[in-house]
Design a protein around this motif. Structure first.
Motif, short mmCIF file in Angstrom:
data_model
loop_
_atom_site.label_atom_id
_atom_site.label_comp_id
_atom_site.label_asym_id
_atom_site.label_seq_id
_atom_site.Cartn_x
_atom_site.Cartn_y
_atom_site.Cartn_z
N GLY A 1 10.87 -12.34 -25.08
CA GLY A 1 10.50 -13.73 -24.84
C GLY A 1 10.07 -14.02 -23.42
O GLY A 1 9.85 -15.17 -23.06
N LYS A 2 9.96 -13.00 -22.62
CA LYS A 2 9.54 -13.24 -21.22
C LYS A 2 8.15 -12.67 -21.01
O LYS A 2 7.81 -11.61 -21.54
CB LYS A 2 10.52 -12.53 -20.27
N ARG A 3 7.40 -13.38 -20.21
CA ARG A 3 6.06 -12.88 -19.87
C ARG A 3 6.19 -12.09 -18.57
O ARG A 3 6.59 -12.63 -17.53
CB ARG A 3 5.11 -14.06 -19.71
N ILE A 4 5.86 -10.82 -18.64
CA ILE A 4 6.01 -9.96 -17.45
C ILE A 4 4.62 -9.56 -16.96
O ILE A 4 3.83 -8.97 -17.72
CB ILE A 4 6.82 -8.69 -17.79
N LEU A 5 4.35 -9.88 -15.70
CA LEU A 5 3.07 -9.48 -15.10
C LEU A 5 3.25 -8.09 -14.50
O LEU A 5 4.20 -7.84 -13.74
CB LEU A 5 2.68 -10.48 -14.02
N VAL A 6 2.36 -7.18 -14.84
CA VAL A 6 2.47 -5.79 -14.36
C VAL A 6 1.27 -5.46 -13.47
O VAL A 6 0.12 -5.70 -13.87
CB VAL A 6 2.53 -4.78 -15.53
N VAL A 7 1.54 -4.94 -12.28
CA VAL A 7 0.45 -4.55 -11.37
C VAL A 7 0.53 -3.05 -11.14
O VAL A 7 1.60 -2.53 -10.80
CB VAL A 7 0.56 -5.31 -10.02
N ASP A 8 -0.61 -2.38 -11.33
CA ASP A 8 -0.66 -0.92 -11.11
C ASP A 8 -1.10 -0.67 -9.67
O ASP A 8 -2.26 -0.93 -9.31
CB ASP A 8 -1.67 -0.33 -12.11
N LEU A 9 -0.18 -0.21 -8.83
CA LEU A 9 -0.53 0.02 -7.42
C LEU A 9 -1.32 1.33 -7.29
O LEU A 9 -1.17 2.23 -8.13
CB LEU A 9 0.75 0.11 -6.57
N PRO A 10 -2.12 1.48 -6.24
CA PRO A 10 -2.85 2.74 -6.08
C PRO A 10 -1.88 3.92 -5.93
O PRO A 10 -0.80 3.76 -5.35
CB PRO A 10 -3.63 2.53 -4.77
N GLY A 11 -2.26 5.07 -6.44
CA GLY A 11 -1.41 6.26 -6.34
C GLY A 11 -1.34 6.75 -4.89
O GLY A 11 -2.36 6.90 -4.24
N THR A 12 -0.13 6.98 -4.39
CA THR A 12 0.03 7.47 -3.00
C THR A 12 1.13 8.52 -2.96
O THR A 12 2.01 8.54 -3.82
CB THR A 12 0.45 6.33 -2.04
N TYR A 13 1.05 9.37 -1.94
CA TYR A 13 2.11 10.37 -1.76
C TYR A 13 3.20 9.86 -0.83
O TYR A 13 4.31 10.39 -0.81
CB TYR A 13 1.53 11.68 -1.21
N SER A 14 2.83 8.87 0.02
CA SER A 14 3.84 8.32 0.93
C SER A 14 3.47 6.87 1.24
O SER A 14 2.51 6.35 0.66
CB SER A 14 3.92 9.15 2.21
N LEU A 15 4.17 6.26 2.16
CA LEU A 15 3.89 4.86 2.49
C LEU A 15 3.60 4.71 3.98
O LEU A 15 4.08 3.78 4.63
CB LEU A 15 5.06 3.97 2.08
N THR A 16 2.86 5.65 4.53
CA THR A 16 2.48 5.53 5.94
C THR A 16 1.31 4.54 6.03
O THR A 16 0.93 3.94 5.03
CB THR A 16 2.04 6.89 6.51
N ALA A 17 0.75 4.40 7.24
CA ALA A 17 -0.36 3.44 7.38
C ALA A 17 -1.70 4.17 7.50
O ALA A 17 -2.65 3.64 8.06
CB ALA A 17 -0.10 2.58 8.61
N TYR A 18 -1.74 5.41 7.03
CA TYR A 18 -2.95 6.20 7.26
C TYR A 18 -4.08 5.91 6.26
O TYR A 18 -5.24 5.98 6.60
CB TYR A 18 -2.62 7.69 7.24
N SER A 19 -3.73 5.64 5.01
CA SER A 19 -4.82 5.45 4.05
C SER A 19 -4.76 4.03 3.49
O SER A 19 -3.71 3.37 3.50
CB SER A 19 -4.71 6.47 2.91
N LEU A 20 -5.87 3.61 3.00
CA LEU A 20 -6.00 2.28 2.45
C LEU A 20 -5.04 2.09 1.27
O LEU A 20 -4.38 1.06 1.13
CB LEU A 20 -7.46 2.12 1.97
N GLU A 21 -4.97 3.14 0.43
CA GLU A 21 -4.12 3.07 -0.76
C GLU A 21 -2.66 2.84 -0.36
O GLU A 21 -1.96 2.03 -0.97
CB GLU A 21 -4.22 4.37 -1.58
N GLU A 22 -2.24 3.56 0.69
CA GLU A 22 -0.84 3.43 1.12
C GLU A 22 -0.57 2.02 1.65
O GLU A 22 0.47 1.42 1.35
CB GLU A 22 -0.54 4.46 2.23
N LEU A 23 -1.54 1.51 2.42
CA LEU A 23 -1.37 0.16 2.98
C LEU A 23 -1.30 -0.89 1.89
O LEU A 23 -0.47 -1.80 1.92
CB LEU A 23 -2.52 -0.16 3.93
N ILE A 24 -2.20 -0.74 0.88
CA ILE A 24 -2.22 -1.71 -0.22
C ILE A 24 -0.87 -1.68 -0.95
O ILE A 24 -0.27 -2.73 -1.20
CB ILE A 24 -3.37 -1.38 -1.20
#
Lengths: 664, 186
Positions: free
Chosen positions: A46-69
């Motif tokens: 009964g709940k509406r769940i919004l799902v967002v697919d984040l870009p695939g990354t190997y880490s969360l540094t600030a080097y690539s656009l995908e990681e920053l997003i």
């Protein structure tokens, strides 16, 4: 409700996204960039769940656009749950991103995707993983839609009590310093910002510049350099290696490989040093070799310091004067001889005695730092953990016991990390039995005094005995007075590496510094007090039966004879309650020369004394800390009683059996 | 060629393991080199050939064993080692056990064999380095204690660990050579 799907590339994230959202999806771009953004929704319970697919990354540094997003989405949009989609067939590699996500948010559900494929490579205990991490872990096979319902159920009803990975103390205390400062300007994700600032993350630095927090940026820079100096590597390597250690440790805890691809040197060494038959003998031999090295290599340095302070009698007659004699002669020209004697033979000679065994301490800490920095100490903890698990004690309690080898006070305090009260008390009850650095120093000094050979063997036997006693008591306690459920945890296993000389020396200095400071203050002060007690009342012969200390020794002397302890030994034990290092001072002040000290006890008496020292009451600081942590006088009395009981038992048995066998 | 290198390395390490075992026992029971013991070592060194049916280069292996035994015999007639160190003996026996344990899987070209081979050699190297440091400290101490005295020159007492250190250096070859080892289950 908002859910974000995070994960490495090619983990089946998009397949899982499609399985969850079905036809209800929208494909666009992330704002301002051409990276694809997929959003969709699902109706569940009964709940509406919004799902967002984040870009695939190997880490969360600030080097690539995908990681920053990916990381900015979690920071700014604050999803209710982040699902980390893990490729179970490459579990260890995928766990790295999980450790970074755990720094960023508390609400994570782990989807162990491709679980069917992974079964061919390992047996994964996902329930254990769930318990260790404190977050839901759900096996999924996205391509067949298996596990999707369980995943959605876990996002809505799962228990989130995450146990965040911690960095080593050197790093952790610096993160805490920065956290305190950051709390002044922000309320959310404070720890993550502190970690990223220390890592020199350009985006986070820019953000703080915008907030006009230059002093915090400078502080972070300073702390970063300190960490780099200690570890001899750039900060990114240091932090990444700790995350890998966590991933590696977690992987070893939860996955049993059936057939894995590439083999690293670390894997190969671990295969042997953690071997069920060879692991312990290798550990014992490494310990023995370390002690042997320390004792033998320290000798010339000790002799040189002794020569400088005390001089020596030449075999052909004559004497080389030491600093103590020269200083005494000089001071008597302008002050009363009793005062010169007090300063030089009470305190200055005491300082010399302490400095004489500084080489042993420094070498000992060099070896320990080497073992720690090389990654082997973590394996020792792993091995001990495996043994302790068998006898009923497990988890972080082992780490606190290992810390006890340095100092019992922080070791007792480290038991705060134990979530189970029973396990915490068990660790606190056993901790004082671990020979702390100060006691090891005293053992090292006394074995070099009283044993002409097999010194390393004597020290080794004391340590082994303490571990055996701890194991037996742990077994008994965990099944009787401290019975309770035990929490599993991740034993971090860093990859092996050759430690840098600078790193080893910095660690050695950090550990030795405390002792040297003590030597300059408390120990010298204690030496003065002991000298006065041995010299007063005025006019009596120094250290004679008529002196205060002599009178005290006469009262307790008969009791000590049961254990082969001389009156001076009992006095030393008495002063050892204040700080264990003072035992050495007591001996050096009570005996006029090294030669007199060396013949004051037979090796059997000395061994009996060392056993007593090994187990009897912890020092006053440890006792106070135990009280502070438990607020229970009953528990403190229990710990002191336990120590004295063991000390009396072992000392009495060893001495009297030795006498009966004619060893004395 | 690859197989030849590997089998020769195994025979060599087997000889080092046998010699290590011998000196380990000698340090515990405090006996010195006698010819029968050294002959026994050469026989023990052939254990991989006896144990492993698919040994391709038997003749090479036997020749190497004979050569090493002759070298050991010559050495023992010139040098007498100090062998009185119980725990040192246990350390050597452990290193020897690791090397012997490695043989079977190394010959099968499994990583597990190479792991034991590597750790066994590392242990011997660590023991060797430690004794070299102790020797240097001993020399330094001798001259410190001699200050103001008339002392003769320092007398060097050889220990088997020095010899085993140099022998194990040569055995590092298969570890650095890029042999293609496999997982046991592959």
């Amino acid at each position: 409700m908002l859910i974000a799907l995070a994960g490495n590339p090619n983990t089946g994230k998009s397949t899982l996204f499609n399985e969850i959202t079905g036809a209800h999806q929208h494909i666009g771009n992330w704002p301002g960039v051409t990276v694809e953004k997929k959003e969709g929704f699902v109706e569940y319970e009964g709940k509406r769940i919004l799902v967002v697919d984040l870009p695939g990354t190997y880490s969360l540094t600030a080097y690539s656009l995908e990681e920053l997003i990916a990381r900015n989405f979690i920071l700014e949009e604050k999803p209710d749950v982040v699902i980390d989609v893990i490729d179970s067939t490459n579990l260890e590699r995928n766990l790295y991103l999980l450790t970074e996500l755990m720094e960023l948010t508390d609400r994570i559900v782990v989807a162990l995707n491709m679980f069917d494929e992974a079964k061919k490579k390992y047996r994964i205990d996902f329930k254990k993983m769930e318990k260790i991490l404190g977050i839901p872990v759900i096996p999924t096979i996205a391509i067949r839609g298996e596990g999707v319902k369980e995943l959605l159920h876990a996002t809505l009803h799962g228990k989130f009590s995450m146990k965040k990975p911690e960095y080593p103390e050197d790093v952790e205390k610096r993160i805490k310093v920065l956290e305190e400062r950051l709390k002044e300007i922000m309320e959310e994700h404070v720890r993550w910002h502190a970690i990223k600032l220390i890592e020199g993350d350009v985006e986070v630095i820019r953000k703080l510049q915008r907030m006009n927090a230059k002093s915090i940026i400078h502080l972070a820079e300073h702390l970063r350099h300190e960490i780099e100096d200690i570890y001899g590597e750039d900060i990114e390597t240091v932090m990444a290696s700790f995350r890998y250690s966590f991933s590696h440790g977690l992987f070893h805890e939860v996955a049993e490989p059936i057939n894995v691809g590439g083999v690293t040197i670390t894997d190969m060494i671990d295969h042997v040093v953690a071997h069920k038959i060879f692991g312990i003998p290798i550990f014992l031999v490494i310990m023995y070799l370390s002690f042997n090295f320390v004792f033998e290599v320290a000798v010339p340095f000790q002799d040189a310091i002794d020569l400088i302070f005390n001089g020596k009698n030449l075999s052909g007659g004559g004497k080389i004067l030491g600093l103590v004699d020269i200083s005494y002669g000089w001071m008597t020209t302008f002050m009363p001889s009793w005062l010169s004697s007090f300063i030089n033979y009470g305190m200055f000679r005491g300082l010399g005695a302490v400095l004489t065994f500084t080489p042993i301490i420094m070498l000992l800490f060099i070896i320990l730092s080497f073992l720690e920095d090389s990654g082997y100490l973590a394996r020792i903890a792993f091995l001990m953990d495996r043994i302790m698990r068998k006898i009923g004690m497990e988890g972080r309690g082992i780490i606190s016991l290992m810390l006890g080898l340095g100092c019992n006070v922080p070791a007792i305090m480290s038991t705060r990390t134990l979530r189970n009260e029973k396990e915490r008390k068990l660790a606190m009850a056993l901790n004082p039995l671990v020979p702390c650095g100060a006691r090891i120093q005293v053992f090292a000094f006394l074995t070099s005094m009283f044993f002409s050979k097999n010194q390393a063997l004597v020290l080794w036997s004391l340590l082994i005995l303490s571990f055996v006693v701890i194991a037996i008591l742990g077994y008994i306690y965990s099944r009787t007075i401290f019975r309770g459920e035990v929490e599993p945890f991740v034993m971090e296993l860093p990859p092996y590496r050759l430690p840098t000389l600078k790193g080893v020396l910095i660690h050695m200095w950090e550990k030795s510094e405390g002792f040297l400071k003590k030597a300059g203050t408390i120990i010298i002060g204690a030496a003065g007090i002991i000298w006065l007690l041995a010299a007063l009342p005025w006019g009596v012969e120094y250290g004679s039966e008529a002196s205060y200390i002599g009178q005290f020794a006469q009262i307790i002397g008969p009791f000590g004879r049961l254990f082969g302890l001389t009156s001076q030994a009992i006095i030393a034990l008495f002063f050892g309650f204040f700080a264990k290092e003072v035992v050495i001072e007591s001996f050096t002040v009570l005996f006029e020369s090294k030669a007199a000290l060396m013949v004051s006890m037979t090796p059997l008496q000395a061994y009996s004394f060392l056993l007593f020292l090994l187990f009897y009451t912890p020092c006053v600081a440890t006792v106070a800390t135990i009280y502070q942590e438990t607020r229970s006088l009953k528990f403190v009395i229990f710990v002191i009683f336990e120590g004295f009981f063991l000390a009396f038992l072992f000392s009495f048995l060893v001495y009297n059996i030795g006498v009966l066998l004619g060893v004395s | 060629m690859k197989r030849l290198y590997l089998e020769i390395s195994v025979i060599y390490s087997s000889f080092v393991a046998a010699l290590t075992l011998y000196y380990g026992l000698a340090e515990i029971f405090n006996f010195i080199a006698h010819l029968p013991y050294l002959y026994l070592i050469s026989i023990i060194s052939l254990y991989p050939i006896l144990h492993w049916k698919n040994f391709n280069y038997r003749i090479h292996a036997i020749l190497i064993c004979i050569l090493l035994t002759v070298a050991a015999l010559l050495l023992s007639s010139y040098v007498s080692f100090n062998t009185e160190d119980i725990m040192g003996g246990f350390s050597l026996i452990l290193a020897s056990s690791l090397l012997f344990y490695s043989i079977k899987d190394t010959l099968k070209e499994f990583y597990s064999g190479l792991s034991f081979y590597m750790v066994g050699l590392f242990l011997l190297l660590i023991i060797g380095v430690m004794h070299i440091f102790i020797l240097l400290a001993d020399i330094l101490d001798y001259y410190i204690l001699c200050i103001g005295e008339n002392c003769s020159a320092y007398t060097f007492t050889p220990r088997p660990e020095y010899l085993l250190f140099f022998l194990s250096l040569f055995a590092l070859y298969p570890f650095f050579h890029r042999f293609e080892f496999r997982r046991k289950s592959e």
